[in-house]
Design a protein around this motif. Structure first.
Motif, short mmCIF file in Angstrom:
data_model
loop_
_atom_site.label_atom_id
_atom_site.label_comp_id
_atom_site.label_asym_id
_atom_site.label_seq_id
_atom_site.Cartn_x
_atom_site.Cartn_y
_atom_site.Cartn_z
N TRP A 88 -0.03 47.83 -102.21
CA TRP A 88 -1.00 48.03 -103.28
C TRP A 88 -1.35 46.71 -103.95
CZ3 TRP A 88 -2.60 53.01 -104.67
CH2 TRP A 88 -1.84 54.09 -104.15
N ASP A 89 -2.61 46.56 -104.29
CA ASP A 89 -3.02 45.57 -105.28
C ASP A 89 -2.70 46.21 -106.63
OD1 ASP A 89 -4.54 43.41 -106.56
OD2 ASP A 89 -6.07 44.95 -106.90
N ILE A 140 3.82 45.89 -103.81
CA ILE A 140 2.68 45.34 -104.55
C ILE A 140 2.49 43.88 -104.18
CG2 ILE A 140 1.81 44.68 -106.84
CD1 ILE A 140 3.41 47.04 -107.99
N VAL A 141 1.23 43.45 -104.03
CA VAL A 141 0.87 42.03 -103.98
C VAL A 141 -0.16 41.82 -105.08
CG1 VAL A 141 -0.15 40.14 -102.67
CG2 VAL A 141 1.31 41.80 -101.50
N THR A 142 0.17 40.92 -106.02
CA THR A 142 -0.70 40.70 -107.16
C THR A 142 -0.65 39.25 -107.62
OG1 THR A 142 -1.18 41.40 -109.43
CG2 THR A 142 1.13 41.39 -108.78
N THR A 190 4.47 38.52 -106.56
CA THR A 190 3.63 38.19 -107.71
C THR A 190 3.27 36.71 -107.65
OG1 THR A 190 5.44 37.54 -109.18
CG2 THR A 190 4.90 39.91 -109.07
N ILE A 191 2.50 36.27 -108.61
CA ILE A 191 2.10 34.87 -108.69
C ILE A 191 3.33 33.97 -108.82
CG2 ILE A 191 1.74 34.77 -111.18
CD1 ILE A 191 -0.60 33.27 -108.54
N ASP A 192 4.41 34.52 -109.34
CA ASP A 192 5.65 33.76 -109.55
C ASP A 192 6.39 33.42 -108.26
OD1 ASP A 192 5.20 34.11 -112.33
OD2 ASP A 192 6.26 36.03 -112.27
N LYS A 206 -4.42 35.43 -102.60
CA LYS A 206 -5.27 36.20 -101.69
C LYS A 206 -6.63 35.51 -101.61
CE LYS A 206 -3.82 40.18 -104.13
NZ LYS A 206 -4.13 41.47 -104.70
N PRO A 207 -7.26 35.49 -100.50
CA PRO A 207 -7.04 36.29 -99.30
C PRO A 207 -6.11 35.67 -98.26
CG PRO A 207 -9.15 35.19 -99.10
CD PRO A 207 -8.57 34.82 -100.46
#
Length: 192
Positions: free
Chosen positions: A5-6, A90-92, A117-119, A125-126
């Motif tokens: 999921w985004d 999740i990828v966010t 995560t960004i961390d 992405k992409p």
């Protein structure tokens, strides 16, 4: 079925909150529908489109820190799909702290086995690196996102894709509302 999921605009309806923040910073003369559309492309697109100064960007960051989890409403029908899936990830581009705080507020942390995560240091992405990492661990069957850039990495890896509340030719499936999920052929086709 294992689902990637985004987060923003896919699991949670976060764009209205971000639109209001941008409107506060840019002033009421800028149309909120336009801001929403630019944010829907990407946060960085909106920053560039409105030529946001470093001072304005700092103000946006301060305002974002005041967002409470109750301002981030989950989309109707998402929880049924989360419960149906074998594994959810999740990828966010959000921070882990922010994501975990919202998930815990709604009691949804139990649905996710992993997240990037960004961390975590993966390219944004992409670029498919984060997707590849999770796909190798969990054999992802479906990637769900609200923007094309959420689906491109999955496509590159041969993962089926679903666009939410948007349209793109690269999506294998399209949903306007998650309550439609079980009335489609997505579960049957991916559980084969």
């Amino acid at each position: 079925m294992n689902i990637l999921w985004d987060f923003d605009g896919t699991l949670f309806d976060t764009y209205p909150v971000y639109t209001n923040i941008f409107s506060q910073v840019l002033g009421e003369t800028v149309d909120k529908r336009e801001i929403y559309g630019k944010l829907k492309i990407s946060y960085s697109h909106a920053i560039h489109f409105y030529d946001i100064s470093s001072e304005q960007e700092e103000e946006i960051k301060k305002l974002k820190k005041n967002i409470s989890p109750e301002d981030m409403k989950p989309f109707n029908g998402v929880e049924g799909i989360l419960n149906f899936a074998n594994k959810n990830v999740i990828v966010t581009h959000k921070s882990r702290e922010g994501v975990v705080g919202i998930l815990k507020y709604y009691g949804w942390d139990k649905y996710f086995v992993d997240m990037v995560t960004i961390d975590d240091g993966f390219p944004r992405k992409p670029n498919p690196s984060a997707y590849k990492h999770l796909h190798e661990k969990y054999r992802i069957d479906l990637a769900i996102g609200d923007r094309e850039l959420d689906l491109l990495p999955a496509k590159e890896l041969g993962i089926s894709t679903c666009i939410f509340q948007n349209q793109t030719d690269i999506a294998d499936y399209q949903l306007q509302d998650y309550t439609e999920f079980f009335n489609t052929n997505i579960p049957e086709r991916l559980n084969m």
